[in-house]
Enzyme design. Structure first.
Site, PDB file in Angstrom:
ATOM      1  CB  SER A  14     -28.383  22.899  77.011  1.00  0.00           C
ATOM      2  OG  SER A  14     -27.998  21.766  77.637  1.00  0.00           O
ATOM      3  CB  SER A  65     -30.270  19.846  79.309  1.00  0.00           C
ATOM      4  OG  SER A  65     -30.144  21.347  79.800  1.00  0.00           O
ATOM      5  CE  LYS A 125     -26.063  19.680  75.607  1.00  0.00           C
ATOM      6  NZ  LYS A 125     -26.883  19.360  76.893  1.00  0.00           N
TER       7      LYS A 125
END
Length: 510
Positions: A185, A209, A101
């Site tokens: 996210s 997330s 990420k």
């Protein structure tokens, strides 16, 4: 008729095994085990594997916008892994490509940025060699393939921006139904795992997330107990709630990654030292048990099985899953309620909003001020950057009200301490009390509906694919428990996965 000698027979048999192994390996849905078998058989190299994933990213990323950038040094890292393998080095993740990420920092030598999806951090350099979890991945021989797209600033800038949009990466798309939300996210990580753009991926969670994108993209996501994995070198929201975990196509792969990334880190000393007591001797792989549901007491949180669409269909699917779990030896306790759930789920009533705003400003300012070089050195600088680059950051459309509210805080004072104490009390009187009274090993909830309950208590959770709606959009089943309960959760998640085998590759339909 000529008789084949025993030595000739052995050579032919070995040749057939090699040919079979070559045919058996496919990039689509490849697991860590299948990759390592192909490495061991000599019919796959790390370079070939990385090239295949890079080709797939080039082919699909314009459609999915799941990868924000690829590592320009990935092939060199793969070559190094191949040389190490020839000298006898190995291990589960050795030579395996991993997507990170875009809030998880890597050293500047590989040419990768770490920006949380924002142009404000483009070109910044982290002071440490790598984030703590990345150091562990590299020591295990993993190849950093690149950075995955994410909700900008982990969806902590705007109330109205899509949870899977960033200024740098654009609007990421669900590979099953392109018009559907992939959630955030850690959207890019989940999409990349689902669409076979990487062997495994890493994401982060503050509140949902990892769990939310896992369930909407039909992958397995593990949100570990807070502190079990180091947050050092990761762009923060809240040290009290932030956790780093794997998103993979199978429970086994996620657990193998978890085994590598857990443990003490001097750069996140207090949290990782406190959580290290939960790491079992021999690691987590020992809990990958097909009969992992046997004897487990699992509470069904019925309020988290309410659906806005396909309700009758999804209810039938979950009832079937519950029957399967019972058949596999689980003891299900139905119609349970976590005390004060409505308050917990309301970030204003629980105190979560108040705490996160202050924690974010403090943690982000600390992270930014520690960078070797950066266009911004504080939250105030980021706000001003967005003002000066409003078109690129779509400021007129999405704004930055959360940033402004956070900037208006002045540390952890009486109000914030009261909010944190309130969340602690809600957790003790909620999930902890319920699990003790009912003697539960875990609770289950549909999709990511109960993520906030796990978030404010620092509890672990695992999302496993559970089905696909009439519209083709995936949904998952989430197993959650108390701090340090990963061994039991892994047993249950793996037992459930192996009993149901729900996951299928995406169709990329509109």
């Amino acid at each position: 008729m000529a008789v084949m000698s025993s030595s000739s027979f052995r050579r032919c048999f070995l040749l057939l095994l090699l040919l079979d192994a070559s045919r058996a390996f496919e990039l689509q849905e490849a697991t860590i085990d299948s990759i390592q078998r192909a490495f061991a058989a000599g019919n796959l190299t790390s370079r070939e594997l990385v090239e295949s994933y890079l080709d797939r990213i080039r082919s699909l990323n314009a459609l999915l916008l799941a990868v924000i950038e690829v590592n320009p040094a990935a092939l060199q890292e793969a070559d190094a892994a191949d040389r190490e393998r020839l000298s006898g080095r190995g291990g589960f993740l050795h030579g395996v490509p991993v997507l990170l990420k875009d809030n998880i920092a890597t050293h500047g030598g590989d040419g990768l940025n770490t920006t949380a999806g924002s142009f404000a951090l483009l070109g910044s350099s982290a002071p440490r060699v790598d984030a703590g979890v990345v150091r562990r991945l590299r020591r295990a021989g993993a190849v950093v393939l690149g950075k995955a797209n994410m909700a900008e600033w982990a969806n902590f800038r705007s109330f109205v921006a899509p949870s899977s949009w960033s200024a740098r990466g654009g609007q990421a798309r669900n590979p099953y139904v392109l018009s559907a939300s992939p959630c955030g996210s850690s959207s890019g990580s989940a999409i990349s795992a689902a669409a076979n753009l990487a062997a495994v991926t890493l994401g982060t969670e503050t509140d949902g997330s990892i769990i939310c994108p896992s369930h909407l993209n039909s992958v397995v996501g593990i949100k570990p107990t807070v502190g079990l994995t180091s947050r050092a070198g990761v762009i923060p929201i809240s040290p009290r709630q932030d956790s780093i975990g794997p998103l993979c196509r199978t429970v086994a792969d996620a657990v193998r990654v978890l085994d590598v990334i857990v443990g003490f880190d001097k750069d996140d000393a207090a949290a990782t030292r406190a959580a290290s007591k939960y790491i079992p001797a021999g690691g987590y792989r020992q809990f990958l048990k097909v009969d992992g549901l046997v004897g487990k007491r699992i509470g069904i949180l019925r309020r988290f099985f309410n659906f806005s669409s396909d309700s009758s269909y999804k209810n039938a699917v979950f009832e079937s899953h519950f029957d399967t779990m019972r058949q596999k030896g689980a003891i299900l306790i139905d119609n349970l309620e976590v005390a004060n759930s409505s308050i917990i789920l309301d970030v204003n009533q629980s105190g979560e909003a108040v705490a996160l705003l202050a924690e974010f400003k403090l943690a982000l300012n600390s992270y930014l001020s520690d960078l070797s070089s950066s266009p911004v050195k504080s939250l105030a600088d980021v706000i001003e950057f967005n003002n000066q680059h409003s078109a690129e950051e779509r400021l007129d459309e999405f704004g930055q009200p959360i940033f402004l509210a956070a900037e208006n805080t002045s540390g952890i004072g009486a109000t914030e301490r009261s909010a944190i104490a309130r969340m602690s009390q809600l957790s003790k009187q909620g999930l902890e009390k319920l699990m003790a009274e009912k003697r539960l090993d875990a609770v289950v909830a549909a999709t990511s509906n109960a993520a906030t309950i796990f978030a404010i208590g620092g509890y672990p959770a695992i999302s496993v694919p559970a089905g696909y709606g009439g519209d083709g959009i995936p949904f998952g089943l989430c197993f959650g428990g108390l701090r340090g309960s990963e061994p039991k959760l892994i047993e249950m998640a793996y037992g459930f996965e192996q009993a149901t085998l729900v996951r299928k590759p995406p169709s990329f339909r509109e």
